[in-house]
Design a protein around this motif. Structure first.
Motif, PDB file in Angstrom:
ATOM      1  N   GLN A   1      28.837  41.421  37.901  1.00 14.24           N
ATOM      2  CA  GLN A   1      30.266  41.109  38.051  1.00 14.24           C
ATOM      3  C   GLN A   1      30.505  40.081  39.148  1.00 14.24           C
ATOM      4  O   GLN A   1      31.610  39.573  39.274  1.00 14.24           O
TER       5      GLN A   1
ATOM      6  N   HIS B   1      50.057  45.566  38.307  1.00 13.78           N
ATOM      7  CA  HIS B   1      48.678  45.417  38.758  1.00 13.78           C
ATOM      8  C   HIS B   1      48.513  44.055  39.409  1.00 13.78           C
ATOM      9  O   HIS B   1      49.208  43.100  39.056  1.00 13.78           O
ATOM     10  N   ARG B   2      47.623  43.978  40.366  1.00 14.29           N
ATOM     11  CA  ARG B   2      47.407  42.739  41.133  1.00 14.29           C
ATOM     12  C   ARG B   2      45.932  42.566  41.411  1.00 14.29           C
ATOM     13  O   ARG B   2      45.186  43.538  41.547  1.00 14.29           O
ATOM     14  N   ILE B   3      45.519  41.305  41.558  1.00 13.89           N
ATOM     15  CA  ILE B   3      44.113  41.031  41.864  1.00 13.89           C
ATOM     16  C   ILE B   3      44.028  40.301  43.201  1.00 13.89           C
ATOM     17  O   ILE B   3      44.974  39.612  43.600  1.00 13.89           O
ATOM     18  N   GLU B   4      42.900  40.465  43.868  1.00 15.87           N
ATOM     19  CA  GLU B   4      42.671  39.784  45.148  1.00 15.87           C
ATOM     20  C   GLU B   4      41.553  38.758  44.981  1.00 15.87           C
ATOM     21  O   GLU B   4      40.925  38.669  43.932  1.00 15.87           O
ATOM     22  N   ALA B   5      41.307  38.032  46.035  1.00 16.88           N
ATOM     23  CA  ALA B   5      40.211  37.066  46.023  1.00 16.88           C
ATOM     24  C   ALA B   5      38.898  37.797  45.728  1.00 16.88           C
ATOM     25  O   ALA B   5      38.744  38.978  46.037  1.00 16.88           O
ATOM     26  N   HIS B   6      37.966  37.088  45.126  1.00 13.05           N
ATOM     27  CA  HIS B   6      36.713  37.731  44.727  1.00 13.05           C
ATOM     28  C   HIS B   6      35.765  37.887  45.910  1.00 13.05           C
ATOM     29  O   HIS B   6      35.115  38.920  46.064  1.00 13.05           O
ATOM     30  N   SER B   7      35.687  36.877  46.715  1.00 16.14           N
ATOM     31  CA  SER B   7      34.706  36.892  47.796  1.00 16.14           C
ATOM     32  C   SER B   7      35.059  37.950  48.841  1.00 16.14           C
ATOM     33  O   SER B   7      36.168  37.975  49.373  1.00 16.14           O
TER      34      SER B   7
ATOM     35  N   LEU C   1      51.158  45.875  46.898  1.00 14.96           N
ATOM     36  CA  LEU C   1      52.122  45.055  46.150  1.00 14.96           C
ATOM     37  C   LEU C   1      52.384  45.662  44.764  1.00 14.96           C
ATOM     38  O   LEU C   1      53.536  45.735  44.313  1.00 14.96           O
TER      39      LEU C   1
ATOM     40  N   SER D   1      39.277  47.892  39.718  1.00 16.78           N
ATOM     41  CA  SER D   1      38.216  47.151  39.048  1.00 16.78           C
ATOM     42  C   SER D   1      37.643  46.144  40.032  1.00 16.78           C
ATOM     43  O   SER D   1      38.344  45.668  40.921  1.00 16.78           O
ATOM     44  N   GLY D   2      36.375  45.820  39.861  1.00 14.39           N
ATOM     45  CA  GLY D   2      35.753  44.810  40.700  1.00 14.39           C
ATOM     46  C   GLY D   2      35.206  45.385  41.991  1.00 14.39           C
ATOM     47  O   GLY D   2      35.468  46.534  42.339  1.00 14.39           O
TER      48      GLY D   2
ATOM     49  N   GLN E   1      38.775  45.131  44.293  1.00 14.08           N
ATOM     50  CA  GLN E   1      39.332  43.773  44.164  1.00 14.08           C
ATOM     51  C   GLN E   1      40.634  43.764  43.365  1.00 14.08           C
ATOM     52  O   GLN E   1      41.568  43.029  43.671  1.00 14.08           O
ATOM     53  N   GLN E   2      40.682  44.545  42.300  1.00  9.79           N
ATOM     54  CA  GLN E   2      41.837  44.520  41.399  1.00  9.79           C
ATOM     55  C   GLN E   2      42.387  45.940  41.267  1.00  9.79           C
ATOM     56  O   GLN E   2      41.607  46.888  41.092  1.00  9.79           O
TER      57      GLN E   2
ATOM     58  N   MET F   1      29.406  39.541  33.923  1.00  7.65           N
ATOM     59  CA  MET F   1      30.184  40.703  33.494  1.00  7.65           C
ATOM     60  C   MET F   1      31.606  40.576  34.012  1.00  7.65           C
ATOM     61  O   MET F   1      31.816  40.401  35.199  1.00  7.65           O
TER      62      MET F   1
ATOM     63  N   ASP G   1      40.245  33.403  41.897  1.00  5.85           N
ATOM     64  CA  ASP G   1      40.583  32.369  42.880  1.00  5.85           C
ATOM     65  C   ASP G   1      40.835  31.026  42.194  1.00  5.85           C
ATOM     66  O   ASP G   1      41.827  30.355  42.461  1.00  5.85           O
TER      67      ASP G   1
ATOM     68  N   VAL H   1      45.219  35.085  42.686  1.00 11.26           N
ATOM     69  CA  VAL H   1      45.194  36.008  43.825  1.00 11.26           C
ATOM     70  C   VAL H   1      46.622  36.440  44.180  1.00 11.26           C
ATOM     71  O   VAL H   1      47.505  35.603  44.349  1.00 11.26           O
TER      72      VAL H   1
ATOM     73  N   LYS I   1      48.417  38.095  42.114  1.00 12.00           N
ATOM     74  CA  LYS I   1      49.167  38.170  40.848  1.00 12.00           C
ATOM     75  C   LYS I   1      48.462  39.121  39.876  1.00 12.00           C
ATOM     76  O   LYS I   1      47.307  39.462  40.056  1.00 12.00           O
TER      77      LYS I   1
END
Lengths: 383, 392
Positions: free
Chosen positions: A127, A238-244, A258, A344-345, A349-350, B67, B75, B80, B82
């Motif tokens: 992932q 639902h919200r996602i954050e930066a991956h790193s 949020l 998830s992540g 992350q999400q 995956m 990013d 991010v 959202k």
């Protein structure tokens, strides 16, 4: 967002979760759950307006693994259907939106995961950023350990408190016949065990699980007809954050906060939830989520009365199960207002947050009150 | 409000795609998707800040070996903070993804949504990515062509279609692709004879009647009525959209003309008020990965009576200057980043009714159908877009 149309969870079913279902295909694992959830509503698959599922090819180890699951639904005559390569909680979100458009009155949502087909922490490394991180194969337990270390360094928790979360969750699961791990050694005994990845012990980590779950959603009067006590979805986001991981504060979860805000969790008039089902596969992540959801450490909210992901963690279904467990508690009369969370992540992350409520007192039998509440956009009074 | 929910009309105000090629070694996966997304935003006259949510789709994760790649792409796609949804419905996914995004606007959950689909097939080998390991599948059923060739043969047997129909489709689509600067295959020296002389891969499917493996991405910006009012270019309006699925294999399945496909089309036509698709629809972008699927889908989608689809193709009606142009962009036969191929059909249909299809514009196109399918001819997604807002 808060829901402009009345939509409720009217049925929920799940497998008895186990470490490995060696003798079963995904379809065979799923079929009894689908029969159970449809049986609760008295509907056949063909009567459902929309079907949506969540699963991952990487767990199954083969492309298009979800297509076989359709055999379990009985998609003939053809059905209106979609699939997300995400936890089933997001499949439920897609189905909820479909009902909000008015194109569907009912929806079947299901998800499944057979983590036993591979080495889960290794599989989850796929992932990660494929150019800079995945080649290093950092496994999911090690990444969660980094997060736990950050929390301890920040003074948010310690190993004893984390062991307390593990013990509490698995003791709660004694009452959950579907759980994989039921009951726990006392905290002092747990702490004498070895670390898995410092500062995490084995007890801090969710078990590896095979399992499946399904939910039926319905709108307004249809929900009232299908269930004596529907669990109304008051809001979901639902919200996602930066991956790193390097650009995130791992001790916090702004995406969860949020999403909760948008889902109406913090509405002062409604008061705090009495139940929280949190998708925290690691004890340390419950600490982060409690903070983000403002649940505090008090007694006003029962956190993971089902035992949570620490008692059974069928990847891709564990988030949907949180919504199902929260709804089941409302339908059983044990909760008036519940928050359900899915993640998830890597390292949260999400995140998805759903706020569910029982039918407001005084409106339990009359559909008129419910319709009025929806029409003027009010949230309804949970008391 | 039960049963009387009023839907928000949905407008396509931004479209962007990459130049599709066999291998984009100059960009990462993130770079590829961002290229399409930026072009869609520029077309819509919007910035990342104007986007409320991102809906992304692609075919199996094994194609790139990542995956749930949306996690890593959050990013690059400005997601991010959202909501980000990841759809996967096999080959139909590009279309399904657009429909999920459209529903978010239609339900008034969000006002402006970025939807994107991609495939970077050069990261792996799609044919083997699609070939399940033994014991799930017999070892000789390599790739999609091996799966679909018997269905094409069944169509020829059922309709007594002459052998050369498939080559006509390939010759047409590859010539159309010469008018589309984004298309993967630009075979300037293509002739019908060359198509017919190309090697037989999966009898009756020849090499030149087969889709390529492409790297590419496609993005669209969908918005509500108010957003459409601010758009710098004419929008395309969604008049109908639907998905249908049926199992892969079962006794009685019609693999030549699956009921899920005809049911899906009927639903879209009902929503859009179409009663005579042949007369009322001006352009069709349908998912034709192997040439023979054009006549097969012409029948399945109601453009021709059963057994008559190949005659429509043979008559030239589906040529760019015919009365029912099919795949003016060059279609999947000329460009196939699998996960994006369905969205490209949807986006090309929208370009037609916006009058922005350039050299492959169908003159006066007011209504166009975008079509995608996937799996074992079992997953279908379609939308019908128009130059005018929907009536209701």
């Amino acid at each position: 967002m808060t829901s402009p149309r009345e939509v409720a969870v009217v049925a929920f079913a799940q497998t008895d979760h186990v470490r490995a279902t060696d003798g079963l295909s995904e379809v065979e694992m799923l079929l009894p759950v689908l029969r159970d959830v449809l049986g609760q509503t008295g509907m056949a698959a063909g009567e459902i307006d929309f079907t949506c599922s969540g699963s991952s090819d990487y767990l199954a180890g083969r492309a298009f693994s979800f297509t076989m699951a359709l055999d379990g639904v009985g998609a003939w005559p053809p059905i209106s259907e979609s699939h997300v390569e995400m936890d089933g909680a997001w499949a439920l979100y897609e189905a909820w939106v479909k009902i909000l458009t008015g194109e569907a009155e009912t929806a079947l949502v299901y998800s499944f995961g057979k983590s036993s087909a591979g080495d889960l922490p290794e599989v989850l490394t796929r992932q990660l950023d494929p150019y800079y991180v995945a080649p290093l194969w950092p496994d999911s337990v090690s990444l969660a350990a980094l997060q736990a270390r950050a929390l301890i360094d920040a003074g948010d928790t310690d190993e004893r408190a984390l062991a307390g979360i593990a013990a509490r969750s698995r003791e709660s699961a004694r009452d959950n016949s579907h759980a994989q791990l039921r009951g726990s050694e006392p905290v002092d005994t747990l702490l004498r065990g070895d670390h898995l990845a410092q500062p995490l012990h084995t007890h801090d980590v969710a078990p590896v699980t095979d399992g499946a779950a399904a939910v039926v959603l319905a709108a307004g009067d249809t929900a009232r007809r299908l269930s004596d006590n529907p669990a109304w979805i008051r809001g979901m986001d639902h919200r996602i954050e930066a991956h790193s991981l390097g650009v995130r504060d791992l001790t916090d979860s702004p995406s969860t906060r949020l999403a909760a805000e948008r889902a109406g969790l913090f509405d002062e008039a409604a008061g705090p939830p009495d139940t929280a089902e949190l998708h925290a596969p690691f004890t340390s992540q419950e600490v982060v989520l409690r903070k983000a959801l403002r649940l505090g450490d008090g007694d006003h909210t029962a956190v993971n009365p089902s035992g949570g992901a620490l008692a059974a963690n069928p990847v891709m279904a564990a988030g949907l199960i949180r919504i199902g467990e929260a709804a089941a508690r409302i339908s059983a009369g044990a909760s008036r207002r519940a928050v359900a969370h899915a993640t998830s992540g890597p390292c949260l992350q999400q995140n998805l947050v759903a706020v569910l409520e029982a039918t407001p007192a005084g409106a339990a039998t009359g559909t008129a009150a419910g319709t009025a509440a929806a029409a003027d956009g009010s949230e309804g009074d949970p008391e | 409000m039960n049963g009387t929910v009023s839907k928000e009309p949905v407008a396509v105000v931004g479209i962007g795609q990459t130049r599709h090629v066999a291998a984009r070694r100059d960009v990462s996966i993130a770079g590829l998707v961002r290229e399409a997304a930026v072009r869609a935003l520029e077309d819509a006259g919007l910035t990342w800040a104007d986007i409320d949510a991102v809906v992304i789709g692609k075919a199996p994760d094994f194609f790139e070996g990542v995956m749930m790649p949306e996690l890593y792409l959050a990013d690059a796609l400005g997601a991010v903070g959202k909501p980000m949804l990841r759809v996967h419905t096999a080959g139909s996914v590009g279309g399904s993804t657009a429909l999920v995004a459209s529903n978010l606007v239609s339900a008034r959950v969000h006002r402006t949504v970025l939807t994107l689909a991609f495939e970077k097939q050069s990261e792996s080998n799609a044919m083997w990515g699609l070939s399940l390991p033994v014991p799930f599948q017999q070892p000789l059923l390599a790739g999609a062509g091996g799966f679909f060739a018997p269905h094409v043969r069944a169509y020829m047997h059922r309709t007594a279609a002459p052998d050369h129909i498939g080559s006509l489709v390939a010759f047409k689509d590859r010539r159309n692709a010469l008018k589309n600067p984004y298309a993967h295959l630009h075979e300037e020296d293509i002739t019908l004879e060359k198509v017919r002389a190309s090697p037989m891969l999966w009898d009756p499917i020849r090499y030149s009647e087969t889709c390529p493996s492409s790297d590419g991405a496609c993005a669209m910006v969908l918005t509500d009525r108010e957003g459409a009012g601010r758009a710098p270019h004419p929008p395309a309006w969604v008049h109908g959209g639907a998905m249908r699925s049926e199992p892969t294999l079962f006794a009685g399945k019609d693999a030549v003309s699956p009921r899920a496909g005809s049911d899906c089309a009927a639903d879209v036509y009902r929503q859009a008020g179409i009663t005579d698709p042949r007369r009322e629809i001006d352009a069709v972008e349908m998912y034709v990965p192997f040439s023979w699927y054009e006549p097969m889908w012409l029948e399945n989608l109601g453009f021709a009576e059963e057994g008559e689809g190949w005659k429509l193709t043979e008559s030239g009606a589906t040529e760019l200057d015919g009365d029912l142009p099919v795949n003016p962009s060059g279609g999947v036969l000329s460009t196939n980043p699998i996960g994006a191929s369905g969205m490209l059909r949807f986006a090309e249909a929208a370009l037609q009714v916006r009058g922005q299809a350039g050299d492959h514009q169908v003159e006066g196109a007011r209504k166009a159908l975008g079509h995608a399918y996937g799996g074992g001819s079992q997953f279908f997604s379609m939308w019908l877009v128009g130059a005018e807002p929907p009536a209701s």
